[in-house]
Scaffold this motif. Structure first.
Motif, short mmCIF file in Angstrom:
data_model
loop_
_atom_site.label_atom_id
_atom_site.label_comp_id
_atom_site.label_asym_id
_atom_site.label_seq_id
_atom_site.Cartn_x
_atom_site.Cartn_y
_atom_site.Cartn_z
N VAL A 156 0.84 -1.21 0.00
CA VAL A 156 0.00 0.00 0.00
C VAL A 156 0.87 1.26 0.00
N VAL A 157 1.86 1.30 0.90
CA VAL A 157 2.71 2.49 1.03
C VAL A 157 3.58 2.69 -0.21
N TRP A 158 4.20 1.62 -0.69
CA TRP A 158 5.09 1.75 -1.84
C TRP A 158 4.32 2.09 -3.11
N HIS A 159 3.10 1.59 -3.26
CA HIS A 159 2.28 1.98 -4.42
C HIS A 159 1.93 3.47 -4.34
N ALA A 160 1.70 3.97 -3.14
CA ALA A 160 1.42 5.41 -2.98
C ALA A 160 2.62 6.24 -3.40
N GLY A 161 3.84 5.71 -3.19
CA GLY A 161 5.06 6.42 -3.57
C GLY A 161 5.42 6.26 -5.03
N GLY A 162 4.77 5.33 -5.73
CA GLY A 162 5.06 5.14 -7.14
C GLY A 162 6.12 4.09 -7.42
N TYR A 163 6.55 3.38 -6.39
CA TYR A 163 7.55 2.33 -6.61
C TYR A 163 7.02 0.99 -6.09
N GLY A 164 5.74 0.77 -6.25
CA GLY A 164 5.12 -0.47 -5.82
C GLY A 164 5.60 -1.68 -6.58
N HIS A 165 6.11 -1.47 -7.79
CA HIS A 165 6.62 -2.61 -8.58
C HIS A 165 7.87 -3.23 -7.95
N LEU A 166 8.47 -2.55 -6.98
CA LEU A 166 9.66 -3.08 -6.31
C LEU A 166 9.33 -4.00 -5.14
N VAL A 167 8.03 -4.10 -4.80
CA VAL A 167 7.62 -4.98 -3.70
C VAL A 167 7.82 -6.41 -4.12
N ARG A 168 8.51 -7.18 -3.30
CA ARG A 168 8.73 -8.60 -3.61
C ARG A 168 7.41 -9.34 -3.53
N GLY A 169 7.24 -10.28 -4.43
CA GLY A 169 6.04 -11.09 -4.44
C GLY A 169 4.88 -10.42 -5.14
N ASP A 170 5.14 -9.28 -5.77
CA ASP A 170 4.09 -8.56 -6.48
C ASP A 170 3.99 -9.02 -7.91
#
Length: 170
Positions: A156-170
């Motif tokens: 949720v937080v990383w998608h808000a920052g625009g770098y949600g694609h870096l979340v492992r397991g996504d």
């Protein structure tokens, strides 16, 4: 951290320790070094090699007439060795590739983290419950309701920052 040197001098070293929990709750990816740093260092080393090969080739000033394009280096009492004239040029091209790729990686990382203030704003509104191991947001518009696992919170937080694609397991 204080340490003693063999000469009896006292020195201080500082190191940062990041726990797994703080990594899981981080508002942005934690990077130990800029992503293109290794390539920039390789570019510098390759440039130094190219300069050395160019200088060594020009200092010899003894051209082997049997094979054009080569410079023979000879020292006192040593057999000569040949430096192909194209080596400095090839090394500079490789160095340029390293520099450009390293610069692009660093610029890409900077662009990715440009949204960090948005992520930190959302991150600051949440709290972590140590007892249940989950993260909660206050009731509000556009915020997830209920308990979130650490992975869900990071997403949720990383998608808000625009770098949600870096979340492992996504």
């Amino acid at each position: 951290m204080t340490s003693r040197h063999p000469q009896g001098k006292v020195g201080h070293r500082t190191r940062e320790v990041v726990s797994d929990l703080s990594r899981a709750l981080a508002p942005a990816p934690i990077r130990d070094q800029p992503p293109g740093l290794t390539l920039l260092v390789l570019g510098a080393v390759t440039t130094a090699f190219a300069v050395f090969a160019f200088i060594a080739g020009n200092l010899a000033r003894t051209f082997d007439h049997d094979e054009p394009g080569f410079t023979t280096l000879q020292g006192q009492g040593h057999q000569g060795f040949e430096v192909p004239a194209a080596i400095p040029v090839i090394a500079l091209v490789v160095a340029a590739v390293f520099f450009v790729t390293g610069g692009v990686l660093n610029a890409s990382a900077a662009r990715e983290l440009a949204g960090r203030p948005r992520a930190e704003h959302l991150w600051a509104r949440a709290w972590y419950c140590d007892r249940c191991g989950t993260v909660h947001f206050p009731p509000g518009r556009g915020l997830p309701a209920g308990a979130l696992s650490l992975q869900e919170f990071r997403r949720v937080v990383w998608h808000a920052g625009g770098y949600g694609h870096l979340v492992r397991g996504d």
